[in-house]
Design a protein around this motif. Structure first.
Motif, PDB file in Angstrom:
ATOM      1  N   MET A   1       0.786  -1.138  -0.004  1.00  0.00           N
ATOM      2  CA  MET A   1      -0.049  -0.012  -0.010  1.00  0.00           C
ATOM      3  C   MET A   1       0.953   1.329  -0.055  1.00  0.00           C
ATOM      4  O   MET A   1       1.823   1.443   0.651  1.00  0.00           O
ATOM      5  CB  MET A   1      -0.970   0.003   1.245  1.00  0.00           C
ATOM      6  CG  MET A   1      -1.786   1.150   1.284  1.00  0.00           C
ATOM      7  SD  MET A   1      -2.867   0.940   2.744  1.00  0.00           S
ATOM      8  CE  MET A   1      -3.775   2.281   2.780  1.00  0.00           C
ATOM      9  N   THR A   2       0.689   2.121  -0.783  1.00  0.00           N
ATOM     10  CA  THR A   2       1.553   3.330  -1.012  1.00  0.00           C
ATOM     11  C   THR A   2       0.973   4.543  -0.212  1.00  0.00           C
ATOM     12  O   THR A   2      -0.200   4.500   0.009  1.00  0.00           O
ATOM     13  CB  THR A   2       1.452   3.811  -2.416  1.00  0.00           C
ATOM     14  OG1 THR A   2       0.260   4.191  -2.874  1.00  0.00           O
ATOM     15  CG2 THR A   2       2.048   2.805  -3.485  1.00  0.00           C
ATOM     16  N   THR A   3       1.603   5.330   0.299  1.00  0.00           N
ATOM     17  CA  THR A   3       1.302   6.488   1.166  1.00  0.00           C
ATOM     18  C   THR A   3       0.738   7.393   0.120  1.00  0.00           C
ATOM     19  O   THR A   3       1.171   7.645  -0.911  1.00  0.00           O
ATOM     20  CB  THR A   3       2.246   6.959   1.871  1.00  0.00           C
ATOM     21  OG1 THR A   3       3.383   7.624   1.065  1.00  0.00           O
ATOM     22  CG2 THR A   3       2.724   6.009   2.996  1.00  0.00           C
ATOM     23  N   PRO A   4      -0.295   8.373   0.401  1.00  0.00           N
ATOM     24  CA  PRO A   4      -0.971   9.302  -0.321  1.00  0.00           C
ATOM     25  C   PRO A   4       0.348  10.435  -0.608  1.00  0.00           C
ATOM     26  O   PRO A   4       1.073  10.883   0.460  1.00  0.00           O
ATOM     27  CB  PRO A   4      -1.962   9.783   0.335  1.00  0.00           C
ATOM     28  CG  PRO A   4      -2.182   9.304   1.682  1.00  0.00           C
ATOM     29  CD  PRO A   4      -0.904   8.343   1.844  1.00  0.00           C
ATOM     30  N   SER A   5       0.049  11.243  -1.640  1.00  0.00           N
ATOM     31  CA  SER A   5       1.191  12.253  -1.957  1.00  0.00           C
ATOM     32  C   SER A   5       0.830  13.321  -1.019  1.00  0.00           C
ATOM     33  O   SER A   5      -0.280  13.692  -0.585  1.00  0.00           O
ATOM     34  CB  SER A   5       1.209  12.473  -3.150  1.00  0.00           C
ATOM     35  OG  SER A   5      -0.152  13.156  -3.587  1.00  0.00           O
ATOM     36  N   ARG A   6       1.843  14.261  -0.809  1.00  0.00           N
ATOM     37  CA  ARG A   6       1.313  15.660  -0.004  1.00  0.00           C
ATOM     38  C   ARG A   6       0.086  16.293  -0.621  1.00  0.00           C
ATOM     39  O   ARG A   6      -0.405  16.931   0.093  1.00  0.00           O
ATOM     40  CB  ARG A   6       2.882  16.412   0.044  1.00  0.00           C
ATOM     41  CG  ARG A   6       2.599  17.509   0.788  1.00  0.00           C
ATOM     42  CD  ARG A   6       3.986  18.412   0.824  1.00  0.00           C
ATOM     43  NE  ARG A   6       3.617  19.485   1.647  1.00  0.00           N
ATOM     44  CZ  ARG A   6       4.247  20.540   1.724  1.00  0.00           C
ATOM     45  NH1 ARG A   6       5.324  20.595   1.092  1.00  0.00           N
ATOM     46  NH2 ARG A   6       4.154  21.554   2.596  1.00  0.00           N
ATOM     47  N   GLY A  73      -7.952   1.311 -10.231  1.00  0.00           N
ATOM     48  CA  GLY A  73      -8.119   0.270 -10.366  1.00  0.00           C
ATOM     49  C   GLY A  73      -6.743  -0.795  -9.815  1.00  0.00           C
ATOM     50  O   GLY A  73      -7.254  -1.852  -9.344  1.00  0.00           O
ATOM     51  N   GLU A  74      -5.705  -0.148  -9.338  1.00  0.00           N
ATOM     52  CA  GLU A  74      -4.955  -0.790  -8.481  1.00  0.00           C
ATOM     53  C   GLU A  74      -5.363  -0.864  -7.126  1.00  0.00           C
ATOM     54  O   GLU A  74      -5.215  -2.075  -6.519  1.00  0.00           O
ATOM     55  CB  GLU A  74      -3.394  -0.216  -8.916  1.00  0.00           C
ATOM     56  CG  GLU A  74      -2.715  -0.215 -10.207  1.00  0.00           C
ATOM     57  CD  GLU A  74      -1.598   0.707 -10.128  1.00  0.00           C
ATOM     58  OE1 GLU A  74      -1.169   1.741  -9.052  1.00  0.00           O
ATOM     59  OE2 GLU A  74      -0.860   0.833 -11.163  1.00  0.00           O
ATOM     60  N   GLN A  75      -6.036   0.178  -6.667  1.00  0.00           N
ATOM     61  CA  GLN A  75      -6.418   0.083  -5.184  1.00  0.00           C
ATOM     62  C   GLN A  75      -7.825  -0.850  -5.153  1.00  0.00           C
ATOM     63  O   GLN A  75      -7.655  -1.800  -4.168  1.00  0.00           O
ATOM     64  CB  GLN A  75      -6.916   1.355  -4.935  1.00  0.00           C
ATOM     65  CG  GLN A  75      -5.643   2.456  -4.706  1.00  0.00           C
ATOM     66  CD  GLN A  75      -6.216   3.863  -4.449  1.00  0.00           C
ATOM     67  OE1 GLN A  75      -7.697   4.133  -4.103  1.00  0.00           O
ATOM     68  NE2 GLN A  75      -5.507   4.622  -4.389  1.00  0.00           N
ATOM     69  N   ASP A  76      -8.255  -1.253  -6.216  1.00  0.00           N
ATOM     70  CA  ASP A  76      -9.390  -2.118  -6.051  1.00  0.00           C
ATOM     71  C   ASP A  76      -8.860  -3.553  -6.266  1.00  0.00           C
ATOM     72  O   ASP A  76      -9.553  -4.432  -5.637  1.00  0.00           O
ATOM     73  CB  ASP A  76     -10.474  -1.894  -7.352  1.00  0.00           C
ATOM     74  CG  ASP A  76     -11.248  -0.768  -7.085  1.00  0.00           C
ATOM     75  OD1 ASP A  76     -11.245  -0.027  -5.931  1.00  0.00           O
ATOM     76  OD2 ASP A  76     -11.748  -0.186  -8.221  1.00  0.00           O
ATOM     77  N   LYS A  77      -7.775  -3.861  -6.770  1.00  0.00           N
ATOM     78  CA  LYS A  77      -7.290  -5.069  -6.958  1.00  0.00           C
ATOM     79  C   LYS A  77      -6.499  -5.496  -5.700  1.00  0.00           C
ATOM     80  O   LYS A  77      -6.484  -6.702  -5.230  1.00  0.00           O
ATOM     81  CB  LYS A  77      -6.160  -5.091  -8.011  1.00  0.00           C
ATOM     82  CG  LYS A  77      -6.840  -5.174  -9.425  1.00  0.00           C
ATOM     83  CD  LYS A  77      -5.850  -5.049 -10.542  1.00  0.00           C
ATOM     84  CE  LYS A  77      -6.472  -4.986 -11.816  1.00  0.00           C
ATOM     85  NZ  LYS A  77      -5.260  -5.001 -12.969  1.00  0.00           N
ATOM     86  N   GLY A  78      -6.085  -4.483  -5.143  1.00  0.00           N
ATOM     87  CA  GLY A  78      -5.466  -4.526  -3.791  1.00  0.00           C
ATOM     88  C   GLY A  78      -6.282  -5.209  -2.520  1.00  0.00           C
ATOM     89  O   GLY A  78      -5.751  -5.990  -1.750  1.00  0.00           O
ATOM     90  N   HIS A  79      -7.667  -4.975  -2.397  1.00  0.00           N
ATOM     91  CA  HIS A  79      -8.784  -5.340  -1.489  1.00  0.00           C
ATOM     92  C   HIS A  79      -9.346  -6.634  -1.905  1.00  0.00           C
ATOM     93  O   HIS A  79      -9.483  -7.298  -2.535  1.00  0.00           O
ATOM     94  CB  HIS A  79      -9.417  -4.252  -1.368  1.00  0.00           C
ATOM     95  CG  HIS A  79      -9.052  -3.000  -0.636  1.00  0.00           C
ATOM     96  ND1 HIS A  79      -8.481  -2.822   0.634  1.00  0.00           N
ATOM     97  CD2 HIS A  79      -8.746  -1.701  -1.232  1.00  0.00           C
ATOM     98  CE1 HIS A  79      -8.091  -1.899   0.960  1.00  0.00           C
ATOM     99  NE2 HIS A  79      -7.893  -1.069  -0.225  1.00  0.00           N
TER     100      HIS A  79
END
Length: 79
Positions: A1-6, A73-79
């Motif tokens: 999981m990546t951290t959100p950008s500033r 799409g990448e976030q949906d695949k991660g869950h």
């Protein structure tokens, strides 16, 4: 999981600051025209809420670009 950008983390703060600036202007106009601080505070509060909701609704109406679609799409695949 990546951290959100500033930029992603500061987006809500941008909405609040913009809403405060607009409502501050409206409150100042009411104060200078009526000389009633309580009425000015009421207009400030109402303008703050209305502006914040309007900005949030307009930001929801914007369609995501290709990079955002890929990220979603990448976030949906991660869950």
């Amino acid at each position: 999981m990546t951290t959100p950008s500033r930029q992603d983390r500061l987006k809500p703060l941008e909405f609040i600051v913009l809403s405060a600036i607009v409502s501050g202007f409206i409150g100042l106009v009411v104060l200078l025209s009526t000389r009633q601080p309580v009425l000015s505070l009421v207009f400030f509060g109402v303008a703050f809420i209305v502006t914040l909701v309007t900005i949030a609704m307009l930001s929801l109406a914007v369609k995501p670009d290709e990079a955002e679609k890929i990220d979603l799409g990448e976030q949906d695949k991660g869950h």
